[in-house]
Write a protein that holds these residues in place. Sequence first.
Motif, PDB file in Angstrom:
ATOM      1  N   PRO A 159       0.822  -1.214   0.000  1.00  0.00           N
ATOM      2  CA  PRO A 159       0.000   0.000   0.000  1.00  0.00           C
ATOM      3  C   PRO A 159       0.859   1.269   0.000  1.00  0.00           C
ATOM      4  O   PRO A 159       0.467   2.292  -0.550  1.00  0.00           O
ATOM      5  N   TYR A 160       2.060   1.137   0.606  1.00  0.00           N
ATOM      6  CA  TYR A 160       2.932   2.318   0.703  1.00  0.00           C
ATOM      7  C   TYR A 160       3.510   2.682  -0.664  1.00  0.00           C
ATOM      8  O   TYR A 160       3.625   3.859  -1.015  1.00  0.00           O
ATOM      9  N   ALA A 161       3.877   1.651  -1.440  1.00  0.00           N
ATOM     10  CA  ALA A 161       4.379   1.910  -2.785  1.00  0.00           C
ATOM     11  C   ALA A 161       3.240   2.402  -3.683  1.00  0.00           C
ATOM     12  O   ALA A 161       3.414   3.297  -4.517  1.00  0.00           O
ATOM     13  N   ASP A 184      11.390  -7.905  -5.309  1.00  0.00           N
ATOM     14  CA  ASP A 184      10.994  -9.147  -4.654  1.00  0.00           C
ATOM     15  C   ASP A 184      11.483  -9.009  -3.209  1.00  0.00           C
ATOM     16  O   ASP A 184      12.694  -9.019  -2.952  1.00  0.00           O
ATOM     17  N   LEU A 185      10.548  -8.863  -2.279  1.00  0.00           N
ATOM     18  CA  LEU A 185      10.957  -8.571  -0.897  1.00  0.00           C
ATOM     19  C   LEU A 185      11.605  -9.767  -0.190  1.00  0.00           C
ATOM     20  O   LEU A 185      12.211  -9.616   0.867  1.00  0.00           O
ATOM     21  N   GLN A 186      11.477 -10.954  -0.797  1.00  0.00           N
ATOM     22  CA  GLN A 186      12.176 -12.134  -0.241  1.00  0.00           C
ATOM     23  C   GLN A 186      13.624 -12.153  -0.719  1.00  0.00           C
ATOM     24  O   GLN A 186      14.440 -12.918  -0.211  1.00  0.00           O
ATOM     25  N   LYS A 242      15.371  -0.706   4.680  1.00  0.00           N
ATOM     26  CA  LYS A 242      15.410  -1.774   3.650  1.00  0.00           C
ATOM     27  C   LYS A 242      14.008  -2.122   3.148  1.00  0.00           C
ATOM     28  O   LYS A 242      13.667  -3.290   2.966  1.00  0.00           O
ATOM     29  N   LYS A 243      13.170  -1.099   3.008  1.00  0.00           N
ATOM     30  CA  LYS A 243      11.778  -1.331   2.604  1.00  0.00           C
ATOM     31  C   LYS A 243      11.438  -0.560   1.346  1.00  0.00           C
ATOM     32  O   LYS A 243      12.114   0.420   1.014  1.00  0.00           O
ATOM     33  N   VAL A 244      10.360  -0.996   0.685  1.00  0.00           N
ATOM     34  CA  VAL A 244       9.776  -0.188  -0.382  1.00  0.00           C
ATOM     35  C   VAL A 244       8.660   0.647   0.246  1.00  0.00           C
ATOM     36  O   VAL A 244       8.098   0.239   1.263  1.00  0.00           O
TER      37      VAL A 244
HETATM   38  N1  LIG Z   1       6.564   3.326   6.875  1.00  0.00           N
HETATM   39  C1  LIG Z   1       6.939   2.797   5.592  1.00  0.00           C
HETATM   40  C2  LIG Z   1       6.423   1.358   5.485  1.00  0.00           C
HETATM   41  C3  LIG Z   1       6.956   0.654   4.244  1.00  0.00           C
HETATM   42  C4  LIG Z   1       6.746  -0.851   4.333  1.00  0.00           C
HETATM   43  O1  LIG Z   1       6.339  -1.404   5.372  1.00  0.00           O
HETATM   44  N2  LIG Z   1       7.043  -1.537   3.231  1.00  0.00           N
HETATM   45  C5  LIG Z   1       6.972  -2.981   3.227  1.00  0.00           C
HETATM   46  C6  LIG Z   1       6.111  -3.473   2.049  1.00  0.00           C
HETATM   47  S1  LIG Z   1       4.402  -3.122   2.337  1.00  0.00           S
HETATM   48  C7  LIG Z   1       8.363  -3.577   2.999  1.00  0.00           C
HETATM   49  O2  LIG Z   1       9.118  -3.102   2.188  1.00  0.00           O
HETATM   50  N3  LIG Z   1       8.679  -4.625   3.733  1.00  0.00           N
HETATM   51  C8  LIG Z   1       9.930  -5.319   3.589  1.00  0.00           C
HETATM   52  C9  LIG Z   1      10.540  -5.686   4.910  1.00  0.00           C
HETATM   53  O3  LIG Z   1       9.955  -5.356   5.964  1.00  0.00           O
HETATM   54  O4  LIG Z   1      11.590  -6.302   4.912  1.00  0.00           O
HETATM   55  C10 LIG Z   1       6.400   3.699   4.490  1.00  0.00           C
HETATM   56  O5  LIG Z   1       5.409   4.403   4.737  1.00  0.00           O
HETATM   57  O6  LIG Z   1       6.995   3.750   3.400  1.00  0.00           O
END
Ligand SMILES: N[C@@H](CCC(=O)N[C@@H](CS)C(=O)NCC(=O)O)C(=O)O
Length: 224
Positions: free
Chosen positions: A14-16, A36-38, A52-54
């Motif tokens: 949802p954030y992307a 690919d988050l994995q 380390k997030k999108v």
């Molecule tokens: N607070 C961040 C949250 C981003 C987030 O949680 N992204 C998740 C995907 S929905 C992610 O990249 N998760 C990978 C991980 O936690 O390793 C934002 O608003 O951008």
Amino acid sequence: MDKGVKLYGTWYSPYAKRVELALKLKGIDYEYVEEDLQNKSQALLVYNPVYKKVPVLVHHGRPLVESAIILEYVDETWTEGPRILPADPYKRAQVRFWSQFVDQQLMVPAIGVLKASGEARAAMICEFHDKLKVLEEGIKDLFLAGHSLVNGETMGFLDVVMCSAFGAQKIQEEVIGEVVIDPEKYPVISSWLVAISEQPVAKALAPPREKVVHLLRSIMAAGI
Ligand SMILES: N[C@@H](CCC(=O)N[C@@H](CS)C(=O)NCC(=O)O)C(=O)O
């Protein structure tokens, strides 16, 4: 050709999604990179070493992270497109407040309803309803007069956040077999979600229904 704007995202994030919505609303040409988050790419780890997030938005080689910060950056940088944040400082503060409320208070119980079972699920549903009541009351006077979107004619910051978080709510309710955001209980939120779903950008960026159903079923099956 390098467009100068690159977005690292994942289709179900949802954030992307909210960043993509903002870029489309502004009419900004961008390159999209599906992560690919994995198995995160080296680029993602370099651009967002802290979380380390999108999403990550890269503008002329400079990375930006955290979706709310990116949305503000997009609005301030591309001023020629429609405004995403209201011009009025008080309204802007309210929009930021309720966007944070959706992120911090509403999204956790919403996903919990899907993942949990038994008593834990009942507790999540109760919590979700408590938060929905607060949102229903809090936003009812926020809509621009005569409009069914908070921002007026086109989606703004809060509409985009709501779209990214609850744009697939109807599909989710079909999958769990239960209406949670009942239009009789939550008329403001319900008609807002309908107005959002009718927006061309929301339609253009909605992932294929079957893909969403498959994802939701696997989240349900995995549980917590
Ligand atoms: N607070 C961040 C949250 C981003 C987030 O949680 N992204 C998740 C995907 S929905 C992610 O990249 N998760 C990978 C991980 O936690 O390793 C934002 O608003 O951008």
